[in-house]
Design an enzyme around this catalytic site. Structure first.
Site, PDB file in Angstrom:
ATOM      1  N   GLU A  37       0.846  -1.198   0.000  1.00 31.39           N
ATOM      2  CA  GLU A  37       0.000   0.000   0.000  1.00 31.39           C
ATOM      3  C   GLU A  37       0.881   1.248   0.000  1.00 31.39           C
ATOM      4  O   GLU A  37       1.922   1.290   0.668  1.00 31.39           O
ATOM      5  CB  GLU A  37      -0.891  -0.036   1.241  1.00 31.39           C
ATOM      6  N   HIS A  38       0.469   2.242  -0.767  1.00 26.95           N
ATOM      7  CA  HIS A  38       1.218   3.495  -0.934  1.00 26.95           C
ATOM      8  C   HIS A  38       2.621   3.247  -1.503  1.00 26.95           C
ATOM      9  O   HIS A  38       3.549   4.018  -1.272  1.00 26.95           O
ATOM     10  CB  HIS A  38       1.280   4.294   0.379  1.00 26.95           C
ATOM     11  N   ASP A  40       2.804   2.310  -4.906  1.00 19.05           N
ATOM     12  CA  ASP A  40       2.767   2.473  -6.376  1.00 19.05           C
ATOM     13  C   ASP A  40       3.425   3.777  -6.832  1.00 19.05           C
ATOM     14  O   ASP A  40       4.251   3.783  -7.733  1.00 19.05           O
ATOM     15  CB  ASP A  40       1.351   2.280  -6.961  1.00 19.05           C
ATOM     16  N   GLY A 126     -13.126   2.648  -0.754  1.00 21.49           N
ATOM     17  CA  GLY A 126     -11.738   2.249  -0.996  1.00 21.49           C
ATOM     18  C   GLY A 126     -11.611   1.110  -1.984  1.00 21.49           C
ATOM     19  O   GLY A 126     -10.592   0.419  -2.018  1.00 21.49           O
ATOM     20  N   LEU A 127     -12.644   0.885  -2.796  1.00 17.56           N
ATOM     21  CA  LEU A 127     -12.581  -0.198  -3.784  1.00 17.56           C
ATOM     22  C   LEU A 127     -12.380   0.350  -5.196  1.00 17.56           C
ATOM     23  O   LEU A 127     -12.588  -0.357  -6.183  1.00 17.56           O
ATOM     24  CB  LEU A 127     -13.858  -1.042  -3.730  1.00 17.56           C
ATOM     25  N   SER A 129     -13.952   2.736  -7.055  1.00 17.97           N
ATOM     26  CA  SER A 129     -15.053   2.939  -7.995  1.00 17.97           C
ATOM     27  C   SER A 129     -14.666   4.012  -9.013  1.00 17.97           C
ATOM     28  O   SER A 129     -15.065   3.946 -10.173  1.00 17.97           O
ATOM     29  CB  SER A 129     -16.326   3.329  -7.249  1.00 17.97           C
ATOM     30  N   SER A 130     -13.870   4.989  -8.588  1.00 18.00           N
ATOM     31  CA  SER A 130     -13.502   6.070  -9.516  1.00 18.00           C
ATOM     32  C   SER A 130     -12.631   5.537 -10.656  1.00 18.00           C
ATOM     33  O   SER A 130     -12.887   5.831 -11.831  1.00 18.00           O
ATOM     34  CB  SER A 130     -12.789   7.201  -8.774  1.00 18.00           C
ATOM     35  N   ASP A 174      -4.713   1.316  -9.268  1.00 20.27           N
ATOM     36  CA  ASP A 174      -6.157   1.075  -9.391  1.00 20.27           C
ATOM     37  C   ASP A 174      -6.585   0.837 -10.837  1.00 20.27           C
ATOM     38  O   ASP A 174      -7.249  -0.163 -11.126  1.00 20.27           O
ATOM     39  CB  ASP A 174      -6.949   2.228  -8.754  1.00 20.27           C
TER      40      ASP A 174
END
Ligand code: GLA
Length: 389
Positions: A37-38, A40, A126-127, A129-130, A174
């Site tokens: 996490e964090h 990328d 946090g999945l 969607s954007s 993402d």
């Protein structure tokens, strides 16, 4: 019993009611991230997967320059023009307009279009969607206008839309997961070289359970961008002694200690977490190869502790959800997932224990926070594609 109509059919029907027949329907999934996490935007590794919850877009061309959009779940319309792309003030259209802007910047010529968007990716959980909306949009426009974009170009277009139009300086994870997802596999992505490998993720005996804090990450955007700056500040300090270090990916733990310890404790903590997390992910991949999910799960807990204490992107609700499942043999690992400041925790749970666990977590969380957290069981699914009905 009422038959459940798939979202792909519903989006088509709604499109027909609003605009006529769609040319195509595209599905683009949300994502989970097992570990990493964090990392990328620090050009390290991530281990995400696409899930069985997705955004669907029905779309067709128009013969003018208008963009007509309808978000069916929100019952909101947007009307705009290809040549006057401004922030909508509504948020969801921005993910789509940002993609149009990027395509234009890259020299692609498209006409106006109308689209209906809907889905079952929980919003603000946090999945991603954007990213799913952005990926569905770029995939749909690519198909509709025959742009012949490679999948990786679509990923980069979606990321840039988020960076430049929406204003979140997010990394590549993402959209990469949404576009490249593969059923039953996690993606080990090297965010520096963009090389990736699919790793089987056996979930026969285990389930991936998400507990939703219900906290919408309103702080996320400003704090996220700040974390990125703190990491960059660390890199600049390290470069004074080790000029070859271009990102935290290039920094070894001893460099972080030598160059940052004793300085700004915030920068030190941020960089220490990232460098540890990049290493932890690589060890976690070895665990997967050795089929040692117990060791893998322990690393998820370690990631949570780092995100909470060193990177400071957790929140009391997420910390509680992780603490509630710690020391339970049926839970191999748990941690907050995604950018932070709310959203979901991801839990690796023995299949037979899921039901009882959900009940217990619901009860205890309600005692602490006065509401029952939503929970989702997700499976790992394929990435963006056209849907045929
Ligand atoms: C958000 C961003 C991603 C990634 C995660 C944290 O989801 O969009 O690029 O940085 O946070 O790992």
């Amino acid at each position: 019993m009422q038959a459940i109509v798939p979202i792909s059919s519903r989006v088509r029907e709604i499109y027909q009611q609003q605009f006529g027949d769609p040319a195509l329907i595209v599905r683009s999934p949300g994502r989970i991230n097992l570990i990493g996490e964090h990392t990328d935007y620090n050009l390290g590794f991530v281990l995400p997967a696409a899930i069985d919850k997705a955004i669907y877009i029905a779309i067709n061309k128009r013969d003018d320059d208008q963009i007509l959009l309808y978000a069916a779940d929100l019952d909101q319309f947007y009307t705009g023009n290809l040549h006057a792309l401004n922030k909508s003030g509504q948020q969801w259209p921005d993910f789509m307009l940002g993609v149009v802007q990027q395509l234009q910047k890259a020299g692609h010529v498209i006409s106006g279009f109308s689209a209906v968007v809907m889905g079952d990716v929980p919003l603000g959980a946090g999945l991603s969607s954007s990213a799913a909306v952005e990926c569905a949009t770029v995939f749909a426009l690519n198909e509709l206008f025959g742009l012949q974009l490679a999948r990786l170009t679509m990923v980069q277009t979606a990321q840039k839309a988020e960076n430049e139009f929406v204003g979140l300086q997010c990394g590549i994870m993402d959209p990469f997961a949404s576009i490249f997802g593969k059923e039953g596999h996690v993606i080990r992505l090297d965010c520096r070289s963009l090389d990736f490998a699919y790793m089987p993720f056996a979930t026969d005996a285990y389930r991936i359970v998400l507990f939703d804090t219900g906290v919408k990450h309103s702080l996320a955007s400003s704090e996220y961008n700040l974390r990125r700056e703190e990491c960059e500040a660390g890199v600049r300090m390290i470069q004074k002694t080790y000029p070859q270090v271009q990102s935290l990916r290039d920094a070894a733990p001893y460099m972080v200690n030598e160059c940052l310890q004793g300085g700004d404790p915030i920068v030190y903590n941020r960089c220490r977490f990232v460098v540890e997390e990049i290493n932890r992910l690589q060890e976690a991949c070895d665990d997967l190869i050795n089929n040692d999910l117990i060791a893998f799960g322990q690393k998820m807990f370690a990631t949570h502790d780092g995100l909470s204490r060193l990177y400071a992107v957790s929140c009391p609700e997420a910390d509680t959800l992780v603490d509630l499942v710690r020391n339970r043999p049926a839970v191999l690992g748990a941690r907050m997932m995604g950018g932070g400041f709310g959203g979901c925790t991801i839990n690796l749970v023995q299949k037979d224990a899921v039901e009882a666990l959900i009940k217990e977590v619901e009860e205890s969380y309600e005692v602490s926070f006065g509401r029952i957290p939503k929970s989702y069981m997700v499976t790992i699914a394929n990435g963006t594609s056209i849907v045929t009905i």
